[in-house]
Motif scaffolding. Structure first.
Motif, PDB file in Angstrom:
ATOM      1  N   ARG A   1      -1.990   3.932  -3.650  1.00 22.62           N
ATOM      2  CA  ARG A   1      -2.048   2.930  -4.710  1.00 22.62           C
ATOM      3  C   ARG A   1      -1.821   1.550  -4.105  1.00 22.62           C
ATOM      4  N   LEU A   2      -2.536   0.564  -4.643  1.00 21.20           N
ATOM      5  CA  LEU A   2      -2.470  -0.806  -4.145  1.00 21.20           C
ATOM      6  C   LEU A   2      -1.801  -1.683  -5.198  1.00 21.20           C
ATOM      7  N   VAL A   3      -0.739  -2.364  -4.793  1.00 22.69           N
ATOM      8  CA  VAL A   3       0.063  -3.136  -5.739  1.00 22.69           C
ATOM      9  C   VAL A   3       0.369  -4.505  -5.148  1.00 22.69           C
TER      10      VAL A   3
ATOM     11  N   VAL B   1       2.119  -7.240   5.259  1.00 24.10           N
ATOM     12  CA  VAL B   1       1.659  -6.297   4.241  1.00 24.10           C
ATOM     13  C   VAL B   1       2.416  -4.995   4.457  1.00 24.10           C
ATOM     14  N   TYR B   2       2.923  -4.419   3.376  1.00 27.63           N
ATOM     15  CA  TYR B   2       3.746  -3.220   3.472  1.00 27.63           C
ATOM     16  C   TYR B   2       2.908  -1.958   3.285  1.00 27.63           C
ATOM     17  N   LEU B   3       2.947  -1.092   4.281  1.00 32.54           N
ATOM     18  CA  LEU B   3       2.305   0.221   4.215  1.00 32.54           C
ATOM     19  C   LEU B   3       3.420   1.251   4.128  1.00 32.54           C
ATOM     20  N   ILE B   4       3.572   1.853   2.964  1.00 36.92           N
ATOM     21  CA  ILE B   4       4.759   2.647   2.661  1.00 36.92           C
ATOM     22  C   ILE B   4       4.379   4.072   2.290  1.00 36.92           C
TER      23      ILE B   4
ATOM     24  N   VAL C   1      -4.509  -2.812  -8.100  1.00 42.38           N
ATOM     25  CA  VAL C   1      -5.876  -2.941  -7.602  1.00 42.38           C
ATOM     26  C   VAL C   1      -6.434  -1.556  -7.297  1.00 42.38           C
ATOM     27  N   ASP C   2      -7.679  -1.329  -7.688  1.00 43.32           N
ATOM     28  CA  ASP C   2      -8.368  -0.063  -7.424  1.00 43.32           C
ATOM     29  C   ASP C   2      -9.699  -0.384  -6.756  1.00 43.32           C
ATOM     30  N   LEU C   3      -9.736  -0.284  -5.433  1.00 45.04           N
ATOM     31  CA  LEU C   3     -10.954  -0.621  -4.700  1.00 45.04           C
ATOM     32  C   LEU C   3     -12.086   0.358  -4.991  1.00 45.04           C
TER      33      LEU C   3
ATOM     34  N   ILE D   1       0.875  -1.171   0.000  1.00 49.30           N
ATOM     35  CA  ILE D   1       0.000   0.000   0.000  1.00 49.30           C
ATOM     36  C   ILE D   1       0.912   1.221   0.000  1.00 49.30           C
ATOM     37  N   TYR D   2       0.982   1.908  -1.142  1.00 47.60           N
ATOM     38  CA  TYR D   2       1.821   3.097  -1.268  1.00 47.60           C
ATOM     39  C   TYR D   2       0.961   4.335  -1.024  1.00 47.60           C
ATOM     40  N   VAL D   3       1.392   5.169  -0.096  1.00 53.06           N
ATOM     41  CA  VAL D   3       0.659   6.389   0.233  1.00 53.06           C
ATOM     42  C   VAL D   3       1.539   7.588  -0.070  1.00 53.06           C
TER      43      VAL D   3
END
Length: 257
Positions: free
Chosen positions: A124-126, A237-240, A139-141, A54-56
């Protein structure tokens, strides 16, 4: 989405954790039977795979990095001199998603923000590709979309082909359910689309749902405790946070290559 006998998926999936902040085996067993085939098992495997990112984009502290220009010798301006640099740049772009795999971001405030005010966060979700040559899965929720082959196959079968054969008014009418204005507001966030003219809308996930969508929905459409568990306690899960605009743009270039 009928109002009667409606299943609140967000509420059910938020029960994945018990009071001891551990996975609830009883709920997991129930959810296994709630979703078709091995879908739930595959989603849970993804959550434990260390392949989800999860890239923020940190807009408040965003910076733009530019490499310093250097003078090029005349003899080095030909094609032969440029090719190694081009190859190195391509390799950097292809490996951009994997370059963050060595660290997790421990940010409780960010987890809270993703739930309390997700519309204010650019993310963005990758999913890491299964092979080194394959592209990352995006992925685009918000629009219930995934770039994987399984999603494309289900969409083709259940919407495009059926719409043509059954002469439905549009793909939208088959893919999206709008709640009546008189209906009470629904708290379920699972497969929920952005509001349109103040109408609450849901994608018909029973027709199109892949493990990637389900896994990210578990993270971001249930409860902040679930997201905290997988990004901090379980740390699979990576939250970056991305603070440099150049890196954010590289991420998008890597997605479309």
């Amino acid at each position: 989405m009928p109002d009667d006998h409606y299943v609140d998926y967000s509420q059910l999936l938020s029960q994945l954790l018990n009071d001891q902040f551990e996975l609830n085996d009883t709920v997991i067993s129930f959810l296994y039977h709630l979703f078709p085939g091995e879908l739930f098992v595959k989603a849970m495997s993804l959550l434990d795979s260390n392949d989800m990112f999860i890239y923020v984009f940190d807009k408040a502290h965003a910076q733009c990095e530019h490499s310093e220009s250097t003078e090029t010798e005349p003899d080095g301006s030909g094609k032969e001199a440029r090719e190694p640099q081009d190859a190195e740049a391509d390799a950097d772009a292809n490996n951009f998603t994997n370059s963050f795999s060595s660290s997790h971001t421990d940010n409780t405030d960010l987890v809270s923000l993703l739930y309390k005010a997700p519309e204010t966060v650019l993310y963005r979700l990758v999913v890491k590709p299964e092979t080194a040559q394959g592209p990352p899965i995006c992925v685009d929720l918000d629009h219930w979309f995934c770039s994987c082959e399984e999603y494309g196959s289900q969409f083709q079968q259940n919407f495009i082909r059926d719409t043509s054969e059954n002469r439905e008014p549009s793909i939208y009418s088959r893919a999206v359910t709008e709640l009546n204005a008189s209906a009470s507001s629904n708290s379920d966030r699972f497969a929920q689309l952005p509001l349109q003219h103040n109408v609450q809308r849901y994608f018909r996930h029973e027709l199109v749902l892949c493990p990637h969508l389900l896994a990210f929905a578990i993270l971001l459409q249930t409860s902040s405790q679930v997201l905290t568990y997988f990004t901090q306690k379980n740390a699979t899960v990576y939250l970056i946070t991305v603070q440099h605009l150049d890196e954010w743009l590289k991420l998008h270039l890597n997605m479309i290559q």
